[in-house]
Design a protein around this motif. Structure first.
Motif, PDB file in Angstrom:
ATOM      1  N   SER A 344      36.073   5.793  17.134  1.00 54.41           N
ATOM      2  CA  SER A 344      37.209   6.334  17.882  1.00 54.41           C
ATOM      3  C   SER A 344      37.421   7.809  17.558  1.00 54.41           C
ATOM      4  O   SER A 344      37.694   8.629  18.449  1.00 54.41           O
ATOM      5  CB  SER A 344      38.485   5.549  17.552  1.00 54.41           C
ATOM      6  N   GLY A 347      35.200   9.815  19.580  1.00 57.84           N
ATOM      7  CA  GLY A 347      35.243   9.641  21.022  1.00 57.84           C
ATOM      8  C   GLY A 347      34.275   8.629  21.576  1.00 57.84           C
ATOM      9  O   GLY A 347      33.907   8.696  22.755  1.00 57.84           O
ATOM     10  N   VAL A 348      33.870   7.666  20.750  1.00 62.67           N
ATOM     11  CA  VAL A 348      32.879   6.667  21.149  1.00 62.67           C
ATOM     12  C   VAL A 348      33.579   5.320  21.319  1.00 62.67           C
ATOM     13  O   VAL A 348      34.432   4.943  20.504  1.00 62.67           O
ATOM     14  CB  VAL A 348      31.749   6.544  20.113  1.00 62.67           C
ATOM     15  N   ALA A 349      33.209   4.587  22.362  1.00 59.70           N
ATOM     16  CA  ALA A 349      33.824   3.285  22.632  1.00 59.70           C
ATOM     17  C   ALA A 349      33.620   2.334  21.461  1.00 59.70           C
ATOM     18  O   ALA A 349      32.562   2.322  20.825  1.00 59.70           O
ATOM     19  CB  ALA A 349      33.250   2.689  23.906  1.00 59.70           C
ATOM     20  N   GLY A 350      34.634   1.498  21.223  1.00 58.47           N
ATOM     21  CA  GLY A 350      34.601   0.589  20.075  1.00 58.47           C
ATOM     22  C   GLY A 350      34.443  -0.867  20.443  1.00 58.47           C
ATOM     23  O   GLY A 350      34.674  -1.742  19.608  1.00 58.47           O
ATOM     24  N   THR A 362      35.983   0.877  26.124  1.00 62.63           N
ATOM     25  CA  THR A 362      37.103   1.766  25.828  1.00 62.63           C
ATOM     26  C   THR A 362      37.028   2.284  24.399  1.00 62.63           C
ATOM     27  O   THR A 362      36.544   1.597  23.503  1.00 62.63           O
ATOM     28  CB  THR A 362      38.451   1.050  26.019  1.00 62.63           C
ATOM     29  N   VAL A 363      37.523   3.501  24.212  1.00 57.37           N
ATOM     30  CA  VAL A 363      37.723   4.028  22.869  1.00 57.37           C
ATOM     31  C   VAL A 363      38.944   3.318  22.283  1.00 57.37           C
ATOM     32  O   VAL A 363      39.989   3.214  22.932  1.00 57.37           O
ATOM     33  CB  VAL A 363      37.938   5.550  22.897  1.00 57.37           C
ATOM     34  N   PRO A 379      33.552  14.967  21.239  1.00 57.83           N
ATOM     35  CA  PRO A 379      32.997  13.621  21.435  1.00 57.83           C
ATOM     36  C   PRO A 379      31.482  13.615  21.304  1.00 57.83           C
ATOM     37  O   PRO A 379      30.795  14.555  21.712  1.00 57.83           O
ATOM     38  CB  PRO A 379      33.430  13.274  22.866  1.00 57.83           C
TER      39      PRO A 379
END
Length: 400
Positions: A344, A347-350, A362-363, A379
């Motif tokens: 997060s 800026g990377v989706a989790g 989604t982040v 990001p």
């Protein structure tokens, strides 16, 4: 980046604290575990949480007291761990908080509530805090669970074998990874939730764990109660799906005991039956995927009786623990959240939509600033594809 992670599972056993050094290069993340500990809740706060869990009624005053109390006790645990586990080098705290309610309506998650006000942690440590990790996925149409699926897919995804990661907390969840299919993840049903509820019932609240599975080991499965428990509609739902103590709680267990006419069941037979329910439902959930090996983690791995029954039902798949991959079985969930918060921050989706059911990745979470101005890095553009655990006893997956 050195990250501190804080979490507490549905069993409300303790605050799990973990520290990790994470680096990300070209889509590969390397995680070096720096240490893990369990910090007990105060007796008063743990009692307040347990008394407020579904299906109990509660008040907004109690919600506020829990939110503040969990935030303060997480803050104390983080402050101590920042010194002891990282030598004052921690740069970020990730707090999952304590789940109080997971709102499921007709198989869809409408909302989820984790308490533990992050401002207390930020003030105590001076560090930014990533929290509220599930809600973005829920808002995108997902279950917000299991968040461990991203960790599992990154760790196991380069294997040619069909592998499953199994977490045995209050609720059991699995992630299935194989080269010939998309990853799948879901909650299978109760792991320790009903077992612990039974122990509290039998001891009038004096204890909440069948230590080493000793009581269950002496018992026999009661077929009537076993059949009643397996009739829960959750087991017939298809993934992605999630559940919690909203479904599997002490009141539900009491209702099933009455329905089966087993009010006089011995403690050992009751616990043996509940262990069998967990083992059988986990194995049934994994049967369609024909996995070769299962890596277990969570408090249930400390129950030898449960692990033996799982081993029998999962055969010919090989059951082992996540320790084989370099992680403490008790610490995995805390390291999962460390990874999610680290992503997060960058800026990377989790989460993985195929695992949670969300419409898009989604982040995760929201960020509470620490003592200094909040400055996030740009990001990361490279897709993340691999997680390596850098550990003295193992630095990669076993040979396949």
């Amino acid at each position: 980046m050195i990250v501190l992670s804080l979490s507490s599972g549905t069993s409300v056993d303790a605050i799990d604290v973990a520290a990790a050094d994470l680096t990300m290069t070209g889509g590969e993340i390397r995680m070096t575990p720096l240490g893990h500990r369990e910090v007990q809740y105060s007796v008063e706060l743990r009692g307040l949480i347990l008394d407020a869990l579904p299906p109990a009624a509660t008040t907004l005053e109690t919600v506020c007291r829990i939110d503040t109390g969990v935030g303060q006790e997480f803050a104390a645990a983080a402050s101590s761990a920042a010194d002891d586990l990282t030598g004052g080098r921690a740069e970020l705290v990730v707090s999952h908080g304590q789940t109080l309610f997971h709102w499921i309506d007709d198989g869809a998650v409408r909302g989820t509530l984790q308490l533990g006000q992050p401002a207390w942690i930020a003030q105590a440590t001076g560090l930014p805090v990533v929290s509220d990790l599930r809600v973005n996925d829920v808002a995108a149409g997902g279950h917000g669970a299991p968040l461990a699926s991203l960790f599992d897919v990154l760790l196991l995804g380069d294997s040619r074998k069909r592998s499953a990661a199994l977490n045995l907390g209050g609720i059991a969840n699995v992630t299935v990874v194989g080269a010939d299919h998309d990853p799948v993840a879901f909650d299978t049903g109760p792991a320790n939730a009903l077992i612990d509820a039974a122990v509290r019932r039998l001891t009038a609240g004096r204890d909440h764990v069948d230590h080493d599975g000793a009581i269950a080991a002496r018992g026999q499965v009661n077929s009537r109660l076993f059949a009643a428990l397996l009739d829960h509609p959750y087991y017939r739902r298809l993934p992605p799906k999630s559940t919690g103590k909203e479904d599997f709680h002490a009141g539900y267990l009491a209702e099933m005991i009455d329905r089966a006419g087993c009010q006089d069941l011995s403690p050992s037979d009751l616990l043996a039956t509940l262990v069998e329910v967990t083992a059988r439902t986990v194995a049934a959930a994994l049967t369609p995927y024909a996995v070769d090996r299962v890596f277990a983690s969570g408090g249930g791995t400390r129950n030898p009786t449960l692990m033996r029954r799982l081993e029998d039902h999962l055969a010919p798949a090989r059951l082992t623990t996540i320790a084989e991959l370099g992680l403490d079985s008790d610490a995995k969930e805390a390291y999962v959240f460390a990874l999610v918060g680290f992503l997060s921050w960058h800026g990377v989706a989790g989460s993985i939509p195929a695992c949670t059911g969300a419409g898009r990745a989604t982040v995760a979470g929201r960020i509470t600033p620490g003592a200094t101005s909040l400055r996030l890095p740009p990001p990361v553009a490279d897709p993340v594809h691999t997680l390596r655990i850098v550990h003295p006893i193992l630095t990669k997956l076993p040979a396949t």
